[in-house]
Design a protein around this motif. Sequence first.
Motif, PDB file in Angstrom:
ATOM      1  N   SER A  35       0.843  -1.192   0.000  1.00 25.86           N
ATOM      2  CA  SER A  35       0.000   0.000   0.000  1.00 25.86           C
ATOM      3  C   SER A  35       0.874   1.234   0.000  1.00 25.86           C
ATOM      4  O   SER A  35       1.854   1.304   0.739  1.00 25.86           O
ATOM      5  CB  SER A  35      -0.876  -0.041   1.267  1.00 25.86           C
ATOM      6  OG  SER A  35      -1.786   1.008   1.313  1.00 25.86           O
ATOM      7  N   ALA A  36       0.531   2.224  -0.834  1.00 25.03           N
ATOM      8  CA  ALA A  36       1.311   3.457  -0.850  1.00 25.03           C
ATOM      9  C   ALA A  36       0.750   4.487   0.122  1.00 25.03           C
ATOM     10  O   ALA A  36       1.502   5.160   0.828  1.00 25.03           O
ATOM     11  CB  ALA A  36       1.344   4.031  -2.276  1.00 25.03           C
ATOM     12  N   THR A  37      -0.581   4.616   0.178  1.00 27.53           N
ATOM     13  CA  THR A  37      -1.166   5.653   1.035  1.00 27.53           C
ATOM     14  C   THR A  37      -2.165   5.103   2.056  1.00 27.53           C
ATOM     15  O   THR A  37      -2.928   5.861   2.649  1.00 27.53           O
ATOM     16  CB  THR A  37      -1.845   6.758   0.175  1.00 27.53           C
ATOM     17  OG1 THR A  37      -2.822   6.153  -0.672  1.00 27.53           O
ATOM     18  CG2 THR A  37      -0.834   7.498  -0.667  1.00 27.53           C
ATOM     19  N   HIS A  80      -4.846   2.868   1.820  1.00 29.85           N
ATOM     20  CA  HIS A  80      -6.190   2.343   1.529  1.00 29.85           C
ATOM     21  C   HIS A  80      -6.183   0.818   1.409  1.00 29.85           C
ATOM     22  O   HIS A  80      -7.075   0.141   1.932  1.00 29.85           O
ATOM     23  CB  HIS A  80      -6.741   2.962   0.239  1.00 29.85           C
ATOM     24  CG  HIS A  80      -6.989   4.430   0.343  1.00 29.85           C
ATOM     25  ND1 HIS A  80      -6.462   5.345  -0.536  1.00 29.85           N
ATOM     26  CD2 HIS A  80      -7.693   5.147   1.247  1.00 29.85           C
ATOM     27  CE1 HIS A  80      -6.837   6.560  -0.193  1.00 29.85           C
ATOM     28  NE2 HIS A  80      -7.584   6.473   0.890  1.00 29.85           N
ATOM     29  N   THR A  81      -5.195   0.292   0.715  1.00 35.48           N
ATOM     30  CA  THR A  81      -5.128  -1.164   0.531  1.00 35.48           C
ATOM     31  C   THR A  81      -4.858  -1.850   1.867  1.00 35.48           C
ATOM     32  O   THR A  81      -5.392  -2.930   2.147  1.00 35.48           O
ATOM     33  CB  THR A  81      -4.056  -1.524  -0.509  1.00 35.48           C
ATOM     34  OG1 THR A  81      -4.268  -0.732  -1.679  1.00 35.48           O
ATOM     35  CG2 THR A  81      -4.121  -2.992  -0.883  1.00 35.48           C
ATOM     36  N   THR A 105      -3.488   0.325  -7.727  1.00 37.22           N
ATOM     37  CA  THR A 105      -2.856   0.658  -9.013  1.00 37.22           C
ATOM     38  C   THR A 105      -2.470   2.130  -8.966  1.00 37.22           C
ATOM     39  O   THR A 105      -3.278   2.974  -8.564  1.00 37.22           O
ATOM     40  CB  THR A 105      -3.832   0.430 -10.185  1.00 37.22           C
ATOM     41  OG1 THR A 105      -4.119  -0.960 -10.286  1.00 37.22           O
ATOM     42  CG2 THR A 105      -3.243   0.919 -11.503  1.00 37.22           C
ATOM     43  N   ASN A 150      -0.858   5.031 -11.497  1.00 34.95           N
ATOM     44  CA  ASN A 150      -0.502   5.326 -12.881  1.00 34.95           C
ATOM     45  C   ASN A 150       0.923   5.865 -12.966  1.00 34.95           C
ATOM     46  O   ASN A 150       1.180   7.021 -12.658  1.00 34.95           O
ATOM     47  CB  ASN A 150      -1.481   6.353 -13.460  1.00 34.95           C
ATOM     48  CG  ASN A 150      -1.216   6.617 -14.922  1.00 34.95           C
ATOM     49  OD1 ASN A 150      -0.317   6.042 -15.511  1.00 34.95           O
ATOM     50  ND2 ASN A 150      -2.007   7.492 -15.505  1.00 34.95           N
TER      51      ASN A 150
HETATM   52  C1  LIG Z   1      -1.211   9.909  -8.716  1.00 40.10           C
HETATM   53  C2  LIG Z   1      -2.236   8.802  -8.645  1.00 40.10           C
HETATM   54  C3  LIG Z   1      -2.273   7.849  -9.648  1.00 40.10           C
HETATM   55  C4  LIG Z   1      -3.236   6.829  -9.621  1.00 40.10           C
HETATM   56  N1  LIG Z   1      -3.315   5.942 -10.668  1.00 40.10           N
HETATM   57  C5  LIG Z   1      -4.327   5.046 -10.712  1.00 40.10           C
HETATM   58  C6  LIG Z   1      -4.497   4.192 -11.844  1.00 40.10           C
HETATM   59  O1  LIG Z   1      -3.743   4.213 -12.810  1.00 40.10           O
HETATM   60  N2  LIG Z   1      -5.542   3.293 -11.829  1.00 40.10           N
HETATM   61  C7  LIG Z   1      -6.420   3.217 -10.779  1.00 40.10           C
HETATM   62  O2  LIG Z   1      -7.337   2.408 -10.835  1.00 40.10           O
HETATM   63  N3  LIG Z   1      -6.261   4.017  -9.682  1.00 40.10           N
HETATM   64  C8  LIG Z   1      -5.250   4.924  -9.627  1.00 40.10           C
HETATM   65  N4  LIG Z   1      -5.100   5.724  -8.532  1.00 40.10           N
HETATM   66  C9  LIG Z   1      -5.986   5.543  -7.376  1.00 40.10           C
HETATM   67  C10 LIG Z   1      -5.330   4.666  -6.302  1.00 40.10           C
HETATM   68  O3  LIG Z   1      -5.118   3.360  -6.790  1.00 40.10           O
HETATM   69  C11 LIG Z   1      -6.271   4.591  -5.100  1.00 40.10           C
HETATM   70  O4  LIG Z   1      -6.289   5.845  -4.475  1.00 40.10           O
HETATM   71  C12 LIG Z   1      -5.889   3.515  -4.122  1.00 40.10           C
HETATM   72  O5  LIG Z   1      -6.903   3.416  -3.131  1.00 40.10           O
HETATM   73  C13 LIG Z   1      -4.547   3.783  -3.463  1.00 40.10           C
HETATM   74  O6  LIG Z   1      -4.258   2.689  -2.623  1.00 40.10           O
HETATM   75  P1  LIG Z   1      -3.121   2.779  -1.488  1.00 40.10           P
HETATM   76  O7  LIG Z   1      -3.552   3.873  -0.535  1.00 40.10           O
HETATM   77  O8  LIG Z   1      -3.122   1.452  -0.845  1.00 40.10           O
HETATM   78  O9  LIG Z   1      -1.830   3.094  -2.175  1.00 40.10           O
HETATM   79  C14 LIG Z   1      -4.143   6.731  -8.549  1.00 40.10           C
HETATM   80  C15 LIG Z   1      -4.065   7.688  -7.503  1.00 40.10           C
HETATM   81  C16 LIG Z   1      -3.143   8.714  -7.559  1.00 40.10           C
HETATM   82  C17 LIG Z   1      -3.137   9.738  -6.438  1.00 40.10           C
END
Ligand SMILES: Cc1cc2nc3c(=O)[nH]c(=O)nc-3n(C[C@H](O)[C@H](O)[C@H](O)COP(=O)(O)O)c2cc1C
Length: 132
Positions: free
Chosen positions: A9-11, A13-14, A54, A56
């Motif tokens: 997880s980066a932020t 949510h996961t 995911t 991007n």
């Molecule tokens: C800069 C950025 C790029 C992202 N790219 C994608 C993407 O390509 N596809 C997608 O489905 N979600 C994308 N997201 C949404 C994240 O996947 C979503 O916020 C997810 O809950 C983050 O999970 P984490 O908090 O576990 O990292 C993106 C969000 C950000 C802020």
Amino acid sequence: MRFTIVYASATGHTEDIAERLNTLLPDSELKDLDRIDFTKELEEAEALICCTPTWNTGSDLKRSGTTWDEHIDNISQLALKDKPIAIVGLGDSAAFSKYFCDAMEELYRSFQSAGGRMIGHVSVDICLISLN
Ligand SMILES: Cc1cc2nc3c(=O)[nH]c(=O)nc-3n(C[C@H](O)[C@H](O)[C@H](O)COP(=O)(O)O)c2cc1C
């Protein structure tokens, strides 16, 4: 079936969703991909739930944006034959509809090519769940 839930997880949510799954599945274990012996943990698990966001990155490959990207090329070499494996993905269908949950597909193919028995398929009609 005793699941090992592995997440990256980066932020956060996961991680949140993985924790909720851990609560819903009383016999499950929760593992942070950043803190495990990757090969040992995945090969020794009875069953796996692998959770990924995911992000991007502008690339067609390594779309998770997390530690899964460092492991993705090695997954197919793991001894996972017939192990039940589910993939859980988080994404943003509004902002990234073209790339929605792309990293799930990378993980799915990689675990499938390692011999995993992929489980937990759901219709795309019911897979859109809001965290709010
Ligand atoms: C800069 C950025 C790029 C992202 N790219 C994608 C993407 O390509 N596809 C997608 O489905 N979600 C994308 N997201 C949404 C994240 O996947 C979503 O916020 C997810 O809950 C983050 O999970 P984490 O908090 O576990 O990292 C993106 C969000 C950000 C802020």
